[in-house]
Scaffold this motif. Structure first.
Motif, PDB file in Angstrom:
ATOM      1  N   LEU A  51       0.835  -1.190   0.000  1.00 41.14           N
ATOM      2  CA  LEU A  51       0.000   0.000   0.000  1.00 41.14           C
ATOM      3  C   LEU A  51       0.882   1.257   0.000  1.00 41.14           C
ATOM      4  O   LEU A  51       0.623   2.202  -0.742  1.00 41.14           O
ATOM      5  CB  LEU A  51      -0.934  -0.006   1.217  1.00 41.14           C
ATOM      6  N   ARG A  52       1.938   1.253   0.818  1.00 48.63           N
ATOM      7  CA  ARG A  52       2.861   2.404   0.835  1.00 48.63           C
ATOM      8  C   ARG A  52       3.558   2.561  -0.512  1.00 48.63           C
ATOM      9  O   ARG A  52       3.762   3.674  -0.992  1.00 48.63           O
ATOM     10  CB  ARG A  52       3.878   2.261   1.960  1.00 48.63           C
ATOM     11  N   PHE A  53       3.922   1.449  -1.139  1.00 52.11           N
ATOM     12  CA  PHE A  53       4.563   1.499  -2.457  1.00 52.11           C
ATOM     13  C   PHE A  53       3.608   2.115  -3.489  1.00 52.11           C
ATOM     14  O   PHE A  53       3.994   2.993  -4.260  1.00 52.11           O
ATOM     15  CB  PHE A  53       4.990   0.087  -2.891  1.00 52.11           C
ATOM     16  N   THR A  54       2.364   1.676  -3.498  1.00 55.04           N
ATOM     17  CA  THR A  54       1.372   2.210  -4.427  1.00 55.04           C
ATOM     18  C   THR A  54       1.145   3.706  -4.185  1.00 55.04           C
ATOM     19  O   THR A  54       1.081   4.493  -5.138  1.00 55.04           O
ATOM     20  CB  THR A  54       0.042   1.430  -4.288  1.00 55.04           C
ATOM     21  N   ASN A  55       1.046   4.103  -2.933  1.00 57.41           N
ATOM     22  CA  ASN A  55       0.885   5.520  -2.615  1.00 57.41           C
ATOM     23  C   ASN A  55       2.103   6.329  -3.035  1.00 57.41           C
ATOM     24  O   ASN A  55       1.976   7.462  -3.506  1.00 57.41           O
ATOM     25  CB  ASN A  55       0.609   5.711  -1.120  1.00 57.41           C
ATOM     26  N   TRP A  56       3.286   5.754  -2.888  1.00 57.04           N
ATOM     27  CA  TRP A  56       4.527   6.417  -3.303  1.00 57.04           C
ATOM     28  C   TRP A  56       4.529   6.636  -4.820  1.00 57.04           C
ATOM     29  O   TRP A  56       4.866   7.720  -5.293  1.00 57.04           O
ATOM     30  CB  TRP A  56       5.729   5.585  -2.848  1.00 57.04           C
ATOM     31  N   LEU A  57       4.137   5.614  -5.581  1.00 58.42           N
ATOM     32  CA  LEU A  57       4.057   5.759  -7.047  1.00 58.42           C
ATOM     33  C   LEU A  57       3.076   6.869  -7.425  1.00 58.42           C
ATOM     34  O   LEU A  57       3.365   7.694  -8.299  1.00 58.42           O
ATOM     35  CB  LEU A  57       3.593   4.453  -7.700  1.00 58.42           C
ATOM     36  N   THR A  58       1.931   6.892  -6.769  1.00 52.61           N
ATOM     37  CA  THR A  58       0.912   7.902  -7.057  1.00 52.61           C
ATOM     38  C   THR A  58       1.435   9.300  -6.767  1.00 52.61           C
ATOM     39  O   THR A  58       1.230  10.234  -7.557  1.00 52.61           O
ATOM     40  CB  THR A  58      -0.365   7.617  -6.244  1.00 52.61           C
ATOM     41  N   GLU A  59       2.146   9.459  -5.664  1.00 50.91           N
ATOM     42  CA  GLU A  59       2.699  10.760  -5.306  1.00 50.91           C
ATOM     43  C   GLU A  59       3.806  11.175  -6.274  1.00 50.91           C
ATOM     44  O   GLU A  59       3.884  12.332  -6.688  1.00 50.91           O
ATOM     45  CB  GLU A  59       3.219  10.724  -3.864  1.00 50.91           C
ATOM     46  N   LEU A  60       4.644  10.233  -6.673  1.00 52.18           N
ATOM     47  CA  LEU A  60       5.692  10.522  -7.654  1.00 52.18           C
ATOM     48  C   LEU A  60       5.069  10.957  -8.981  1.00 52.18           C
ATOM     49  O   LEU A  60       5.517  11.924  -9.598  1.00 52.18           O
ATOM     50  CB  LEU A  60       6.560   9.272  -7.850  1.00 52.18           C
ATOM     51  N   ASP A  61       4.024  10.287  -9.386  1.00 54.32           N
ATOM     52  CA  ASP A  61       3.312  10.631 -10.615  1.00 54.32           C
ATOM     53  C   ASP A  61       2.688  12.020 -10.499  1.00 54.32           C
ATOM     54  O   ASP A  61       2.754  12.827 -11.425  1.00 54.32           O
ATOM     55  CB  ASP A  61       2.235   9.577 -10.885  1.00 54.32           C
ATOM     56  N   ARG A  62       2.114  12.324  -9.356  1.00 58.46           N
ATOM     57  CA  ARG A  62       1.468  13.619  -9.136  1.00 58.46           C
ATOM     58  C   ARG A  62       2.478  14.758  -9.134  1.00 58.46           C
ATOM     59  O   ARG A  62       2.258  15.804  -9.730  1.00 58.46           O
ATOM     60  CB  ARG A  62       0.704  13.605  -7.816  1.00 58.46           C
TER      61      ARG A  62
END
Length: 162
Positions: A51-62
């Motif tokens: 879940l933290r990895f997925t959130n990290w990807l989303t934040e990097l994308d944002r």
């Protein structure tokens, strides 16, 4: 409407693991690299790392994206069961994230990355760090060095098409 120049696309390269190495070439051509830790906390459930990895990807994308493509180190042989499970979970999270957003992703074999960076398909961690330094980067560890190598491979071979 014309398509954006491929050179202006945001591209992400990852070395998946508990300490994930990453390298990102932004739409402005600037390359940023680092590591991100997905070590579980003492009271974390089994899925919190992912879940933290997925959130990290989303934040990097944002913050840096939109990410147009992702390349990652494709590991076929792990030294331990735990490392294999972590890699598989991170890869599942990454591919699901990409599928949901229409972001293409591709694994690159370890030997291909090492050969491109050093000339040897079985290069050591130290050799990969030295290769990243020779390109002007200052990787904190072999994870970051591998991500840098993946990014340069993707850019220089147009993702293996060259």
């Amino acid at each position: 409407m014309t398509q954006p120049n491929e050179q202006l696309r945001c591209i992400l390269a990852l070395d998946l693991g508990t300490t994930t190495g990453w390298a990102l070439r932004g739409y402005d051509g600037l390359i940023t690299t680092g590591t991100a830790s997905f070590k579980p906390g003492r009271y974390d459930g089994g899925g919190m790392r992912y879940l933290r990895f997925t959130n990290w990807l989303t934040e990097l994308d944002r913050l840096s994206g939109p990410i147009a493509a992702i390349w990652f180190e494709e590991v076929r042989n792990h030294k331990g069961v735990d490392a294999s499970h972590v890699y598989g979970g991170l890869m599942a999270s990454l591919t699901s994230w990409g599928e949901l957003r229409g972001v293409p992703y591709q694994g690159v074999p370890v030997g291909t990355i090492k050969r491109h960076a050093t000339g040897h398909g079985n290069a050591s961690k130290e050799a990969m760090i030295a290769a990243a330094r020779a390109r002007g980067s200052s990787p904190a560890d072999d994870n970051e060095a591998d991500a840098i190598a993946i990014l340069h491979w993707a850019l220089e071979t147009r993702g293996g098409a060259a």
